[in-house]
Design a protein around this motif. Structure first.
Motif, PDB file in Angstrom:
ATOM      1  N   ASN A  57       8.809 -24.883 -20.880  1.00 28.67           N
ATOM      2  CA  ASN A  57       9.370 -25.832 -19.914  1.00 28.67           C
ATOM      3  C   ASN A  57       9.477 -25.207 -18.517  1.00 28.67           C
ATOM      4  OD1 ASN A  57       9.639 -28.020 -21.626  1.00 28.67           O
ATOM      5  ND2 ASN A  57      11.701 -27.439 -22.276  1.00 28.67           N
ATOM      6  N   ARG A  58       9.679 -23.899 -18.457  1.00 27.32           N
ATOM      7  CA  ARG A  58       9.709 -23.239 -17.155  1.00 27.32           C
ATOM      8  C   ARG A  58       8.337 -23.319 -16.484  1.00 27.32           C
ATOM      9  NH1 ARG A  58      12.633 -19.229 -20.272  1.00 27.32           N
ATOM     10  NH2 ARG A  58      14.884 -19.507 -19.911  1.00 27.32           N
ATOM     11  N   VAL A  59       7.277 -23.152 -17.286  1.00 25.58           N
ATOM     12  CA  VAL A  59       5.930 -23.278 -16.733  1.00 25.58           C
ATOM     13  C   VAL A  59       5.704 -24.707 -16.241  1.00 25.58           C
ATOM     14  CG1 VAL A  59       3.457 -23.160 -17.247  1.00 25.58           C
ATOM     15  CG2 VAL A  59       5.018 -21.444 -18.214  1.00 25.58           C
ATOM     16  N   THR A  60       6.109 -25.688 -17.048  1.00 28.50           N
ATOM     17  CA  THR A  60       5.945 -27.088 -16.649  1.00 28.50           C
ATOM     18  C   THR A  60       6.762 -27.400 -15.406  1.00 28.50           C
ATOM     19  OG1 THR A  60       5.668 -27.657 -18.994  1.00 28.50           O
ATOM     20  CG2 THR A  60       6.015 -29.464 -17.459  1.00 28.50           C
ATOM     21  N   LEU A  61       7.964 -26.836 -15.325  1.00 23.26           N
ATOM     22  CA  LEU A  61       8.798 -27.059 -14.141  1.00 23.26           C
ATOM     23  C   LEU A  61       8.142 -26.458 -12.905  1.00 23.26           C
ATOM     24  CD1 LEU A  61      11.415 -28.174 -12.991  1.00 23.26           C
ATOM     25  CD2 LEU A  61      12.524 -25.998 -13.570  1.00 23.26           C
ATOM     26  N   GLY A  62       7.545 -25.263 -13.049  1.00 19.77           N
ATOM     27  CA  GLY A  62       6.816 -24.674 -11.934  1.00 19.77           C
ATOM     28  C   GLY A  62       5.648 -25.555 -11.518  1.00 19.77           C
ATOM     29  N   ARG A  63       4.976 -26.137 -12.488  1.00 14.08           N
ATOM     30  CA  ARG A  63       3.871 -27.053 -12.185  1.00 14.08           C
ATOM     31  C   ARG A  63       4.383 -28.298 -11.469  1.00 14.08           C
ATOM     32  NH1 ARG A  63       1.045 -30.487 -15.689  1.00 14.08           N
ATOM     33  NH2 ARG A  63       2.193 -29.650 -17.466  1.00 14.08           N
ATOM     34  N   ALA A  64       5.548 -28.781 -11.891  1.00 18.37           N
ATOM     35  CA  ALA A  64       6.144 -29.945 -11.232  1.00 18.37           C
ATOM     36  C   ALA A  64       6.445 -29.649  -9.761  1.00 18.37           C
ATOM     37  CB  ALA A  64       7.412 -30.371 -11.962  1.00 18.37           C
ATOM     38  N   VAL A  65       6.889 -28.432  -9.473  1.00 19.58           N
ATOM     39  CA  VAL A  65       7.148 -28.043  -8.080  1.00 19.58           C
ATOM     40  C   VAL A  65       5.855 -28.113  -7.266  1.00 19.58           C
ATOM     41  CG1 VAL A  65       7.808 -26.109  -6.598  1.00 19.58           C
ATOM     42  CG2 VAL A  65       9.154 -26.629  -8.640  1.00 19.58           C
ATOM     43  N   LEU A  66       4.759 -27.645  -7.837  1.00 24.23           N
ATOM     44  CA  LEU A  66       3.465 -27.726  -7.149  1.00 24.23           C
ATOM     45  C   LEU A  66       3.037 -29.180  -6.957  1.00 24.23           C
ATOM     46  CD1 LEU A  66       1.526 -24.862  -8.977  1.00 24.23           C
ATOM     47  CD2 LEU A  66       2.550 -24.793  -6.692  1.00 24.23           C
ATOM     48  N   VAL A  67       3.270 -30.003  -7.981  1.00 17.35           N
ATOM     49  CA  VAL A  67       2.924 -31.426  -7.876  1.00 17.35           C
ATOM     50  C   VAL A  67       3.741 -32.088  -6.774  1.00 17.35           C
ATOM     51  CG1 VAL A  67       2.976 -33.648  -9.088  1.00 17.35           C
ATOM     52  CG2 VAL A  67       2.145 -31.610 -10.261  1.00 17.35           C
ATOM     53  N   GLY A  68       5.002 -31.674  -6.629  1.00 20.72           N
ATOM     54  CA  GLY A  68       5.817 -32.199  -5.539  1.00 20.72           C
ATOM     55  C   GLY A  68       5.236 -31.864  -4.185  1.00 20.72           C
ATOM     56  N   ALA A  69       4.714 -30.648  -4.049  1.00 22.13           N
ATOM     57  CA  ALA A  69       4.090 -30.243  -2.785  1.00 22.13           C
ATOM     58  C   ALA A  69       2.819 -31.053  -2.528  1.00 22.13           C
ATOM     59  CB  ALA A  69       3.774 -28.754  -2.817  1.00 22.13           C
ATOM     60  N   VAL A  70       2.018 -31.245  -3.578  1.00 26.06           N
ATOM     61  CA  VAL A  70       0.802 -32.056  -3.442  1.00 26.06           C
ATOM     62  C   VAL A  70       1.160 -33.486  -3.050  1.00 26.06           C
ATOM     63  CG1 VAL A  70      -1.173 -33.024  -4.698  1.00 26.06           C
ATOM     64  CG2 VAL A  70      -0.528 -30.628  -5.043  1.00 26.06           C
ATOM     65  N   THR A  71       2.216 -34.019  -3.647  1.00 29.09           N
ATOM     66  CA  THR A  71       2.662 -35.375  -3.325  1.00 29.09           C
ATOM     67  C   THR A  71       3.063 -35.486  -1.864  1.00 29.09           C
ATOM     68  OG1 THR A  71       3.469 -35.659  -5.593  1.00 29.09           O
ATOM     69  CG2 THR A  71       4.317 -37.180  -3.943  1.00 29.09           C
ATOM     70  N   ALA A  72       3.771 -34.484  -1.360  1.00 27.48           N
ATOM     71  CA  ALA A  72       4.164 -34.491   0.049  1.00 27.48           C
ATOM     72  C   ALA A  72       2.938 -34.452   0.959  1.00 27.48           C
ATOM     73  CB  ALA A  72       5.077 -33.304   0.329  1.00 27.48           C
ATOM     74  N   LEU A  73       1.941 -33.657   0.604  1.00 26.89           N
ATOM     75  CA  LEU A  73       0.727 -33.576   1.413  1.00 26.89           C
ATOM     76  C   LEU A  73      -0.033 -34.900   1.414  1.00 26.89           C
ATOM     77  CD1 LEU A  73      -0.614 -30.021   0.444  1.00 26.89           C
ATOM     78  CD2 LEU A  73       0.357 -30.724   2.644  1.00 26.89           C
ATOM     79  N   VAL A  74      -0.072 -35.561   0.252  1.00 27.48           N
ATOM     80  CA  VAL A  74      -0.761 -36.854   0.181  1.00 27.48           C
ATOM     81  C   VAL A  74      -0.038 -37.888   1.037  1.00 27.48           C
ATOM     82  CG1 VAL A  74      -1.365 -38.776  -1.343  1.00 27.48           C
ATOM     83  CG2 VAL A  74      -1.817 -36.427  -2.064  1.00 27.48           C
ATOM     84  N   ALA A  75       1.281 -37.907   0.970  1.00 29.46           N
ATOM     85  CA  ALA A  75       2.048 -38.839   1.801  1.00 29.46           C
ATOM     86  C   ALA A  75       1.817 -38.558   3.280  1.00 29.46           C
ATOM     87  CB  ALA A  75       3.533 -38.741   1.462  1.00 29.46           C
ATOM     88  N   ASP A  76       1.717 -37.289   3.624  1.00 26.94           N
ATOM     89  CA  ASP A  76       1.518 -36.902   5.020  1.00 26.94           C
ATOM     90  C   ASP A  76       0.088 -37.161   5.485  1.00 26.94           C
ATOM     91  OD1 ASP A  76       3.085 -35.669   7.211  1.00 26.94           O
ATOM     92  OD2 ASP A  76       1.486 -34.170   7.189  1.00 26.94           O
ATOM     93  N   SER A  77      -0.856 -37.305   4.530  1.00 27.31           N
ATOM     94  CA  SER A  77      -2.264 -37.487   4.895  1.00 27.31           C
ATOM     95  C   SER A  77      -2.504 -38.813   5.605  1.00 27.31           C
ATOM     96  CB  SER A  77      -3.148 -37.409   3.644  1.00 27.31           C
ATOM     97  OG  SER A  77      -2.918 -38.514   2.787  1.00 27.31           O
ATOM     98  N   PHE A  78      -1.596 -39.776   5.459  1.00 25.27           N
ATOM     99  CA  PHE A  78      -1.757 -41.042   6.153  1.00 25.27           C
ATOM    100  C   PHE A  78      -1.381 -40.924   7.636  1.00 25.27           C
ATOM    101  CE2 PHE A  78      -1.147 -42.130   1.687  1.00 25.27           C
ATOM    102  CZ  PHE A  78      -2.205 -43.006   1.480  1.00 25.27           C
TER     103      PHE A  78
END
Length: 255
Positions: A71-92
């Motif tokens: 779950n710690r690995v998955t949580l770390g992955r979720a943190v990266l996904v959050g960063a990707v999500t922010a970049l996608v939102a900012d891409s507009f």
């Protein structure tokens, strides 16, 4: 309640708080490096809060004794996904730094193959961990499809939305909630969606080749979901036909 039945949720909940804190730190680093706009910040913060709230509630219900290495690995992955999500939102608002975007997404996709192995090797596989892993995967696919759809067209959103459409349909037709048999093909199709979308997002290929890759991804996903839905429908029909016979046998035995 006996003393040995008491449950201390605080050590487990601390892990979710650390994950939320790591998300904020990563967003701050992105803000410094690429200058996130309001949309990127708000989306990243909303993702961090939603992940913390939903995961905390799920842990409270499951009452695990420890968070677990997988779950710690998955949580770390979720943190990266959050960063990707922010970049996608900012891409507009402004062009996305593609190298950073591809790097974060690639690490998140690679870690997708790590948490399951960690869970099996440490004997810490749980339904909660499997669900957490699946939800992070599904959301990353949705976010990538939003990004690629901006250049290839809204049809790409079918890739990210298909799993959520299936969940919504299962509320209307409960037979879709029946367990499916294990399938290597299903796992393979699910695993490659992120890779194909990342290829589509990277601009490494000519436009026709990129379109072909994403079309192929959508085709395999439609085939996979279609096969599962057909199996579930046939299974529900078989059960519906068997129920009257079983009831008749019971009535005969009772009589």
């Amino acid at each position: 309640m006996a003393l040995n039945d008491t449950y201390d949720a605080w050590p487990v909940q601390q892990e979710t708080a650390v994950g939320a804190g790591a998300q904020l730190v990563l967003l701050a680093l992105l803000g410094t490096a690429v200058g996130l706009g309001p949309a990127g910040w708000l989306t990243g913060l909303a993702f961090a809060f939603a992940t913390w709230a939903v995961l905390s509630r799920a842990l409270h219900r499951a009452r695990p004794r420890s968070f677990g290495p997988a779950n710690r690995v998955t949580l770390g992955r979720a943190v990266l996904v959050g960063a990707v999500t922010a970049l996608v939102a900012d891409s507009f608002r402004s062009p996305t730094p593609i190298t950073l975007f591809v790097g974060l997404t690639a690490v998140a996709l690679i870690l997708d193959g790590v948490d399951g192995k960690v869970a099996r090797r440490t004997g810490t596989s749980t339904p909660l961990g499997a669900r957490f892993d699946m939800e992070v995967d599904a959301f990353l696919i949705l976010v990538l499809s939003v990004y690629v759809a901006a250049s290839l067209g809204p049809w790409v959103l079918l890739i990210g939305g298909m799993r959520y459409a299936f969940v919504a349909a299962a509320r209307v037709w409960p037979w879709l909630n029946a367990p499916l048999p294990p399938s290597t093909a299903r796992k393979t199709v699910a695993a490659v969606q992120g890779v194909f979308l990342l290829v589509g997002a990277s601009d490494l290929l000519p436009r026709p080749a990129t379109t072909a890759v994403v079309v192929f991804a959508l085709g395999t996903l439609v085939w996979s979901f279609g096969r599962d839905v057909l199996w579930l429908w046939r299974r529900s029909r078989e059960r519906a036909q068997a129920a009257p016979r079983e009831e008749k046998v019971l009535q005969t035995l009772a009589g």
